[in-house]
Every structure is written in structure tokens, then in C-alpha cells.
Design a protein around this motif. Sequence first.
Motif, short mmCIF file in Angstrom:
data_model
loop_
_atom_site.label_atom_id
_atom_site.label_comp_id
_atom_site.label_asym_id
_atom_site.label_seq_id
_atom_site.Cartn_x
_atom_site.Cartn_y
_atom_site.Cartn_z
N PRO A 1 -1.72 -4.15 1.30
CA PRO A 1 -2.64 -4.79 2.24
C PRO A 1 -3.76 -3.87 2.72
O PRO A 1 -4.87 -4.33 2.95
CB PRO A 1 -1.75 -5.23 3.40
N PHE A 2 -3.49 -2.57 2.84
CA PHE A 2 -4.54 -1.68 3.30
C PHE A 2 -5.63 -1.52 2.26
O PHE A 2 -6.82 -1.50 2.60
CB PHE A 2 -3.96 -0.32 3.70
N ALA A 3 -5.28 -1.41 0.99
CA ALA A 3 -6.30 -1.32 -0.06
C ALA A 3 -7.12 -2.60 -0.11
O ALA A 3 -8.34 -2.56 -0.27
CB ALA A 3 -5.65 -1.05 -1.41
N ALA A 4 -6.47 -3.74 0.05
CA ALA A 4 -7.20 -5.01 0.02
C ALA A 4 -8.09 -5.16 1.25
O ALA A 4 -9.21 -5.65 1.14
CB ALA A 4 -6.22 -6.17 -0.07
N LEU A 5 -7.63 -4.73 2.42
CA LEU A 5 -8.45 -4.84 3.63
C LEU A 5 -9.68 -3.94 3.56
O LEU A 5 -10.78 -4.34 3.93
CB LEU A 5 -7.63 -4.50 4.87
N PHE A 6 -9.49 -2.71 3.09
CA PHE A 6 -10.64 -1.82 2.96
C PHE A 6 -11.61 -2.33 1.91
O PHE A 6 -12.83 -2.19 2.05
CB PHE A 6 -10.20 -0.40 2.65
N SER A 7 -11.10 -2.92 0.84
CA SER A 7 -11.97 -3.48 -0.18
C SER A 7 -12.71 -4.71 0.35
O SER A 7 -13.87 -4.92 0.03
CB SER A 7 -11.14 -3.85 -1.40
N LEU A 8 -12.05 -5.49 1.19
CA LEU A 8 -12.71 -6.65 1.80
C LEU A 8 -13.78 -6.19 2.78
O LEU A 8 -14.84 -6.82 2.89
CB LEU A 8 -11.67 -7.51 2.51
N ALA A 9 -13.54 -5.09 3.48
CA ALA A 9 -14.52 -4.56 4.43
C ALA A 9 -15.80 -4.14 3.72
O ALA A 9 -16.87 -4.16 4.32
CB ALA A 9 -13.93 -3.38 5.19
N ASN B 1 9.97 4.49 -5.50
CA ASN B 1 10.98 5.05 -4.61
C ASN B 1 10.47 5.26 -3.19
O ASN B 1 11.24 5.58 -2.30
CB ASN B 1 11.48 6.38 -5.17
N ASP B 2 9.18 5.11 -2.98
CA ASP B 2 8.59 5.34 -1.66
C ASP B 2 8.60 4.03 -0.86
O ASP B 2 7.99 3.05 -1.28
CB ASP B 2 7.16 5.85 -1.83
N PRO B 3 9.28 4.00 0.29
CA PRO B 3 9.31 2.74 1.05
C PRO B 3 7.96 2.38 1.68
O PRO B 3 7.72 1.23 1.98
CB PRO B 3 10.36 3.00 2.13
N ASN B 4 7.09 3.35 1.86
CA ASN B 4 5.78 3.07 2.44
C ASN B 4 4.75 2.64 1.40
O ASN B 4 3.62 2.33 1.76
CB ASN B 4 5.26 4.30 3.18
N ALA B 5 5.13 2.62 0.15
CA ALA B 5 4.18 2.25 -0.90
C ALA B 5 3.77 0.78 -0.79
O ALA B 5 2.67 0.42 -1.20
CB ALA B 5 4.78 2.52 -2.27
#
Length: 88
Positions: A60-68, A51-55
Amino acid sequence: MNWAIIAVGFLVPIAVGVPTRLQPLLVGFAWPIIVAIGALLYVQFHPAAANDPNAALAIPFAALFSLAGGVPGGVLGWIIKLRRASRT
């Protein structure tokens, strides 16, 4: 939370790639894909996140931080693996 994702992304290629035959750099690049799929499944199936539109931004943020964390961890794992191979 972001630092935890980076730290786990740094340690996974070393922990998986060094003692096995897998290349740490490949594990470092594959880990963000696994994290993104996990975040996608969490957003799709968790009732509060659905129900959260920002979810959807979490993927992409979890994947970018994991890639970092995954790429430097993969490079360090590769160096450790080369040094272990040259000793024998």
C-alpha cells in the motif's frame, strides 16, 4: 526512495499519455495499480521479502506514493495534451 516513486509516478502519465491516444489522467490512476501488483508479486516471490512480516506494508505504501505522483502528472499531461490539440 519515496521521492523516486513519486517522481516516476509523476513522469509516467506524461511520457505515456501525451504522445499516444491514451488519456494521461487514466494512466495516472492506472499506474498505482500496476505498482501495487508489482509490489505484490515481489513480496510473494522474493525469498527475503517472504520471511519479512513488514513486507506486506510495502504494497500500500508503494501504491500511495505512486498515486501521489501519478495524479498531478496526469493532470499536467492532460493540460499539455489540450494545449497541443488546440494549436493545430
